[in-house]
Design a protein around this motif. Structure first.
Motif, PDB file in Angstrom:
ATOM      1  N   PRO A 178       0.796  -1.159  -0.229  1.00  0.00           N
ATOM      2  CA  PRO A 178       0.052   0.098   0.076  1.00  0.00           C
ATOM      3  C   PRO A 178       0.797   1.292   0.029  1.00  0.00           C
ATOM      4  CG  PRO A 178       0.050  -0.880   2.189  1.00  0.00           C
ATOM      5  CD  PRO A 178       0.723  -1.944   1.269  1.00  0.00           C
ATOM      6  N   HIS A 179       1.611   1.383  -1.210  1.00  0.00           N
ATOM      7  CA  HIS A 179       2.584   2.512  -1.193  1.00  0.00           C
ATOM      8  C   HIS A 179       2.810   2.861  -2.689  1.00  0.00           C
ATOM      9  CE1 HIS A 179       5.751   5.250   0.090  1.00  0.00           C
ATOM     10  NE2 HIS A 179       5.396   4.784   1.394  1.00  0.00           N
ATOM     11  N   SER A 180       3.650   3.823  -2.875  1.00  0.00           N
ATOM     12  CA  SER A 180       4.093   4.294  -4.315  1.00  0.00           C
ATOM     13  C   SER A 180       5.264   3.926  -4.421  1.00  0.00           C
ATOM     14  CB  SER A 180       3.597   5.546  -4.301  1.00  0.00           C
ATOM     15  OG  SER A 180       4.606   6.413  -3.586  1.00  0.00           O
ATOM     16  N   SER A 181       5.965   3.075  -3.657  1.00  0.00           N
ATOM     17  CA  SER A 181       7.485   2.715  -3.984  1.00  0.00           C
ATOM     18  C   SER A 181       7.740   1.490  -2.930  1.00  0.00           C
ATOM     19  CB  SER A 181       8.324   3.927  -3.741  1.00  0.00           C
ATOM     20  OG  SER A 181       8.527   4.406  -2.487  1.00  0.00           O
ATOM     21  N   CYS A 182       8.830   1.053  -3.220  1.00  0.00           N
ATOM     22  CA  CYS A 182       9.245  -0.091  -2.031  1.00  0.00           C
ATOM     23  C   CYS A 182       9.810   0.357  -0.867  1.00  0.00           C
ATOM     24  CB  CYS A 182      10.097  -0.974  -2.963  1.00  0.00           C
ATOM     25  SG  CYS A 182       9.265  -2.108  -4.341  1.00  0.00           S
ATOM     26  N   GLU A 183       9.144   1.018  -0.241  1.00  0.00           N
ATOM     27  CA  GLU A 183       9.779   1.663   0.926  1.00  0.00           C
ATOM     28  C   GLU A 183      10.052   0.468   1.950  1.00  0.00           C
ATOM     29  OE1 GLU A 183       8.942   2.221   4.387  1.00  0.00           O
ATOM     30  OE2 GLU A 183      10.325   3.578   4.681  1.00  0.00           O
ATOM     31  N   HIS A 184      11.105   0.470   2.872  1.00  0.00           N
ATOM     32  CA  HIS A 184      11.740  -0.604   3.465  1.00  0.00           C
ATOM     33  C   HIS A 184      10.549  -1.199   4.437  1.00  0.00           C
ATOM     34  CE1 HIS A 184      13.593  -2.221   7.277  1.00  0.00           C
ATOM     35  NE2 HIS A 184      14.021  -3.169   6.443  1.00  0.00           N
ATOM     36  N   MET A 185       9.944  -0.455   5.155  1.00  0.00           N
ATOM     37  CA  MET A 185       8.926  -0.846   6.317  1.00  0.00           C
ATOM     38  C   MET A 185       7.682  -1.530   5.530  1.00  0.00           C
ATOM     39  SD  MET A 185      10.395  -1.303   8.977  1.00  0.00           S
ATOM     40  CE  MET A 185       8.973  -1.632   9.915  1.00  0.00           C
ATOM     41  N   ALA A 186       7.193  -0.674   4.472  1.00  0.00           N
ATOM     42  CA  ALA A 186       5.929  -1.242   3.818  1.00  0.00           C
ATOM     43  C   ALA A 186       6.211  -2.358   3.254  1.00  0.00           C
ATOM     44  CB  ALA A 186       5.818  -0.141   2.783  1.00  0.00           C
ATOM     45  N   VAL A 187       7.280  -2.895   2.893  1.00  0.00           N
ATOM     46  CA  VAL A 187       7.759  -4.349   2.116  1.00  0.00           C
ATOM     47  C   VAL A 187       7.602  -5.213   3.364  1.00  0.00           C
ATOM     48  CG1 VAL A 187       9.249  -5.656   1.012  1.00  0.00           C
ATOM     49  CG2 VAL A 187       8.813  -3.347   0.208  1.00  0.00           C
ATOM     50  N   VAL A 188       8.486  -4.859   4.360  1.00  0.00           N
ATOM     51  CA  VAL A 188       8.748  -5.601   5.614  1.00  0.00           C
ATOM     52  C   VAL A 188       7.325  -6.206   6.195  1.00  0.00           C
ATOM     53  CG1 VAL A 188       9.633  -6.125   7.957  1.00  0.00           C
ATOM     54  CG2 VAL A 188      10.938  -5.036   5.904  1.00  0.00           C
ATOM     55  N   LYS A 189       6.523  -5.249   6.077  1.00  0.00           N
ATOM     56  CA  LYS A 189       5.049  -5.629   6.882  1.00  0.00           C
ATOM     57  C   LYS A 189       4.414  -6.789   6.321  1.00  0.00           C
ATOM     58  CE  LYS A 189       4.396  -1.230   9.171  1.00  0.00           C
ATOM     59  NZ  LYS A 189       3.393  -0.079   9.501  1.00  0.00           N
ATOM     60  N   LEU A 190       4.726  -6.973   5.054  1.00  0.00           N
ATOM     61  CA  LEU A 190       4.116  -8.166   4.471  1.00  0.00           C
ATOM     62  C   LEU A 190       4.692  -9.410   4.634  1.00  0.00           C
ATOM     63  CD1 LEU A 190       3.923  -6.577   0.594  1.00  0.00           C
ATOM     64  CD2 LEU A 190       2.574  -6.309   2.630  1.00  0.00           C
ATOM     65  N   ALA A 191       5.466  -9.386   5.345  1.00  0.00           N
ATOM     66  CA  ALA A 191       6.415 -10.763   5.806  1.00  0.00           C
ATOM     67  C   ALA A 191       5.448 -11.597   6.607  1.00  0.00           C
ATOM     68  CB  ALA A 191       7.557 -10.669   6.243  1.00  0.00           C
ATOM     69  N   CYS A 192       5.483 -12.753   6.832  1.00  0.00           N
ATOM     70  CA  CYS A 192       4.757 -13.775   7.882  1.00  0.00           C
ATOM     71  C   CYS A 192       6.009 -14.323   8.742  1.00  0.00           C
ATOM     72  CB  CYS A 192       3.851 -14.879   7.126  1.00  0.00           C
ATOM     73  SG  CYS A 192       4.905 -15.735   5.941  1.00  0.00           S
ATOM     74  N   ALA A 193       6.737 -13.430   9.341  1.00  0.00           N
ATOM     75  CA  ALA A 193       7.668 -13.896  10.142  1.00  0.00           C
ATOM     76  C   ALA A 193       8.289 -12.937  11.152  1.00  0.00           C
ATOM     77  CB  ALA A 193       9.091 -14.350   9.138  1.00  0.00           C
ATOM     78  N   ASP A 194       9.066 -12.945  11.894  1.00  0.00           N
ATOM     79  CA  ASP A 194       9.464 -11.849  12.803  1.00  0.00           C
ATOM     80  C   ASP A 194      10.240 -11.247  12.291  1.00  0.00           C
ATOM     81  OD1 ASP A 194      10.377 -10.456  15.053  1.00  0.00           O
ATOM     82  OD2 ASP A 194      11.273 -12.186  15.971  1.00  0.00           O
ATOM     83  N   THR A 195       9.989  -9.873  12.310  1.00  0.00           N
ATOM     84  CA  THR A 195      10.576  -8.662  11.461  1.00  0.00           C
ATOM     85  C   THR A 195      11.299  -7.744  12.486  1.00  0.00           C
ATOM     86  OG1 THR A 195       8.684  -7.324  11.337  1.00  0.00           O
ATOM     87  CG2 THR A 195       9.121  -8.819   9.804  1.00  0.00           C
TER      88      THR A 195
END
Length: 315
Positions: A178-195
């Protein structure tokens, strides 16, 4: 939204960028100021690079650092804006997984490098004002090149863990960012693991290191102001201080936008998502657009060189 955008999967080959969630209907209108700012950034910073390269009288430490800043600003805006505009204009939302990580790397890396160059420029102003007789012997071309290399290596090495850590995460919920670019935390929040490691390292790089840069800049300007106030006349003080105005404006523009964006993203939980995304675009748009304007307006040498270039071509 199609089912292919929302299906569960493991380790995606691509992500889907939504642009500015909640404002999809206004994407075309939003693209107008975005495109205008990007065009100003590209033209302005390219002009600085061309003028400094062409004019021998500008071959000195201050303008070498300004050229580095212009190059970094071009990289900072170009790593995100073309893709953002393609989302706005052509609904081209898909981005390859590796391309997404590459964009993440260069976005963070350019930001870190810009902070480092601002520190180098503060050091240049410190030497020029506090020890002017030794300015040329301290900041030789070799020293300037080494400082530039150190800034590049610092940014490149410290940001490298971002895509490496993100690459090793399992993604099994959704591939929609949900962003206009691959911002770090926006991508990491999609992971199904401990981040937590990703979050802690991101917070360290985003706060501690720029914090150190701000401390170095503050110390430099403390000494600069002491030297300025020790000058005998008001005219001398104003003339000397004027040589720092452009750099101070660039510092304020960069750090205010990036701190505001970071704080809003991390602590503004009650703020609408579209506000987060718009604000996060500030530090990749506003400094690259304003820096060439600031230096163009405040630096007579650049103005004169540009005027000579234009009049020469017009004759």
């Amino acid at each position: 939204m199609s089912a292919s955008y929302t299906a569960n999967f493991t380790n995606p080959s691509a992500f889907i960028l939504l642009g500015i969630p909640g404002l999809e209907g206004a994407h075309v209108w939003i693209s107008i100021p975005f495109c205008t700012m990007y065009a100003i950034a590209v033209l302005g910073n390219s002009a600085i690079l061309f003028i400094v390269k062409r004019e021998p009288s500008l071959h000195g430490p201050m303008y070498y650092f300004l050229s580095m800043l212009a190059f970094i600003d071009l990289a900072l805006s170009t790593c995100t804006l073309p893709k953002t505009l393609s989302i706005f204009w052509f609904n081209s939302r898909e981005i390859d997984f590796n391309a997404c990580l590459t964009q993440m790397y260069f976005l963070r890396c350019s930001s870190m490098m810009e902070s480092g160059i601002l520190v180098a420029m503060a050091f240049d102003r410190y030497v020029a004002i506090c020890d002017p007789l030794r300015h040329c012997t301290i900041l030789t071309n070799s020293v300037v090149a080494k400082i530039g290399l150190a800034v590049v290596l610092r940014g490149g090495v410290l940001v490298l863990p971002f895509p490496l850590l993100a690459r090793n995460l399992p993604y099994c919920r959704t591939n929609i960012i949900p962003h206009s670019s691959c911002e770090h935390m926006a991508v990491v929040k999609l992971a199904c693991a401990d981040t937590r490691i990703n979050s802690y390292y991101g917070l360290f790089v985003a706060s501690f290191l720029p914090g150190l840069d701000v401390i170095f800049i503050t110390v430099s300007y403390t000494q600069i102001l002491r030297a300025i106030f020790s000058l005998p006349t008001k005219d001398a003080r104003l003339k000397t201080f004027n040589t720092c105005i452009s750099h101070l404006c660039a510092i304020l523009v960069f750090y205010i936008t990036i701190i505001f964006s970071s704080l809003t993203y991390r602590f503004g939980h009650n703020i609408a998502l579209w506000v987060h995304v718009l604000i996060s675009n500030l530090y990749s748009l506003v400094p690259p657009m304003l820096n060439p304007i600031i230096y163009g307006v405040r630096t007579k040498q650049l103005q004169n060189s540009l005027f000579q270039l234009v009049t020469h071509k017009g004759t």
